[in-house]
Design a protein around this motif. Sequence first.
Motif, PDB file in Angstrom:
ATOM      1  N   UNK A 165      -3.805 -11.344  17.950  1.00  0.00           N
ATOM      2  CA  UNK A 165      -4.691 -12.359  17.027  1.00  0.00           C
ATOM      3  C   UNK A 165      -4.234 -13.099  16.200  1.00  0.00           C
ATOM      4  N   UNK A 166      -2.801 -12.936  15.951  1.00  0.00           N
ATOM      5  CA  UNK A 166      -2.042 -13.932  15.026  1.00  0.00           C
ATOM      6  C   UNK A 166      -1.397 -15.028  15.780  1.00  0.00           C
ATOM      7  N   UNK A 206      -6.416 -21.513  10.671  1.00  0.00           N
ATOM      8  CA  UNK A 206      -6.785 -20.818   9.497  1.00  0.00           C
ATOM      9  C   UNK A 206      -5.614 -20.144   9.084  1.00  0.00           C
ATOM     10  N   UNK A 207      -4.825 -19.542   9.913  1.00  0.00           N
ATOM     11  CA  UNK A 207      -3.685 -18.650   9.235  1.00  0.00           C
ATOM     12  C   UNK A 207      -2.541 -19.645   8.683  1.00  0.00           C
ATOM     13  N   UNK A 256       0.557 -21.296  21.887  1.00  0.00           N
ATOM     14  CA  UNK A 256       0.889 -19.953  22.621  1.00  0.00           C
ATOM     15  C   UNK A 256       0.069 -19.980  24.073  1.00  0.00           C
ATOM     16  N   UNK A 257       1.167 -19.710  25.136  1.00  0.00           N
ATOM     17  CA  UNK A 257       0.206 -19.179  26.229  1.00  0.00           C
ATOM     18  C   UNK A 257       0.918 -18.012  27.161  1.00  0.00           C
ATOM     19  N   UNK A 294       4.594 -11.516  13.235  1.00  0.00           N
ATOM     20  CA  UNK A 294       3.204 -10.973  13.396  1.00  0.00           C
ATOM     21  C   UNK A 294       2.442 -11.579  14.285  1.00  0.00           C
ATOM     22  N   UNK A 295       2.900 -12.569  14.964  1.00  0.00           N
ATOM     23  CA  UNK A 295       2.366 -12.962  16.091  1.00  0.00           C
ATOM     24  C   UNK A 295       2.611 -12.303  17.518  1.00  0.00           C
TER      25      UNK A 295
END
Length: 550
Positions: A271-272, A323-324, A278-279, A265-266
Amino acid sequence: MNLFSRLIRLGGGASKSSVTLPAPGVCDSTINAASENPPDSTEVYKTIAEDTFAGASSNPEKVDMVQDEKAAHADGADEQMLGSNGVEDKLAERRDEVKFIKGDHQNGDAKIDIGTVNGGKPAFTGMSKEELMKYANDPFWVRLRWIFFVCFWAIWVGMLVGAILIIIGAPKCAAPQPLPWYKRGPHAKFASVETCSPKDVADAKKLVSAGAIYELPAALTYDVKKPEVEDKIKHLVALYQGSDIRVILDLTPNYVAKNSQLMQDAIANPEMRSAFVWRSGANVLPNNWLKVGGNRSAWETVGDNYVLSQFEDGYYDLRMNSTIVRNEFGGVLKHLVALGVRGFRLKNTKFFALFDSLEDERPSSSPKDFSLGPNEYGFYSHNQTTFLFGLGDVLYDYLSVVKNSSDEAFFSVAEDVMYPQTYQLSRVPGAYGIDLPMYGNFVKVLSKSKPDTPLQKELENTLALSGNDSWLQWNFADIYVDTPQDPSALALFLSLLPGVPVVAVDAVAYQNVTKNTYEQITTLRKTASYMHGNLIFYQADPLVAFSRQR
């Protein structure tokens, strides 16, 4: 003064009149009032000849009297008027009211009435014995006394009965609640969920354990809803059906594989990506972080992005406070509780990533090995990647999820917390975000043939630093295999400390201790002095001695 020199010269009439001698400060109106209302009196005093009156005035209400010293000495009349104390009892100070009432004019008889002025009150004498005795046998008063007597004792007996009923009927003080099952322990530690067998149940019963701990492989943590993983957990729970032993799982929630749904999903949705460290679009490594225990960079490339990977290759660290991840891991916990799991212990909690701050690690001021260089993991202090501030609050969020899913479930860690203050809540000093901390080296020190530090001091420090009210996990796996100490003695000693013994079935402390010993341990741990008592130390250097008292 001569009494007769004070008398008013009586007039020629036979009518009665009254005069009051004015004491200092007494006005004429007082005298006039007395003369207008003369009291009738029947008392008669001795006859006084008229020739003894001298200088009488024609005015019967106001008279100036002249003292006749000879007459005063002769008959002692002023002693009769002023009392026996002479000078001390002066007429002006006594303020007595003297009334003269004219009698028969022919023989000069007079009546004298001496009263009290200025509100003087006569003494109250009450009723005499004879007067009281007239009512002793009066039927009315006898009946009234009996009524009061009966009422008094009826009220007294009523109060006594009421007090007894209150004592009997009042709610009793609630008995102290027994410890929850996960604090009663001990817990039996087994291997993986995938290797569970019916023999494990027999081993757990030998320990008289309250819980059986199994490890869920890290790759399966976020796959518990898949049918194949769910079936394994259901099979494990079914093994312990019908016993008092609950299933506990060790979970590794802080990283996922590249093929996991979260990672996919990321990759597909920027947005995930907040679930990871993450960079995007970086051409150089974000910082000098290294893989845990290794000498390679902790950053892996995913396309043209860098993603933190502190552990195995192809596994990426999660930001556990995003939050995820909270929603995802919270869902995992809820699902496992629904399957029958009643306890959770988390691994790698000290490595939980919480922030996007990417500052370089600094060299350690006290490295374990001074031969290590900048390319070695042990060269750095790791303040940027371990024991981050707010860890206790993040764990408490997951603890709340577990408690809301089941009142009897518990949530803890599977490793030494090392820095207890990091696992405590930021807004509640001394309160942990987990149920059963694991802290200290006391088990290792206790099992040494020659301890480096005094045992009692080591134990006191362990309890003080972890919090005196803490209920710790005592890990029997830390006992040295070649310990010269009696395993049964070690098991008894550790099991009576405040906390829960965690006994690995392949540990020497388990293999060399009989079932009878564990039954004795369980009996002692269920006593009130253990569950609710205080830990009292005794001076027994170089030994350590304590008792549990309630």
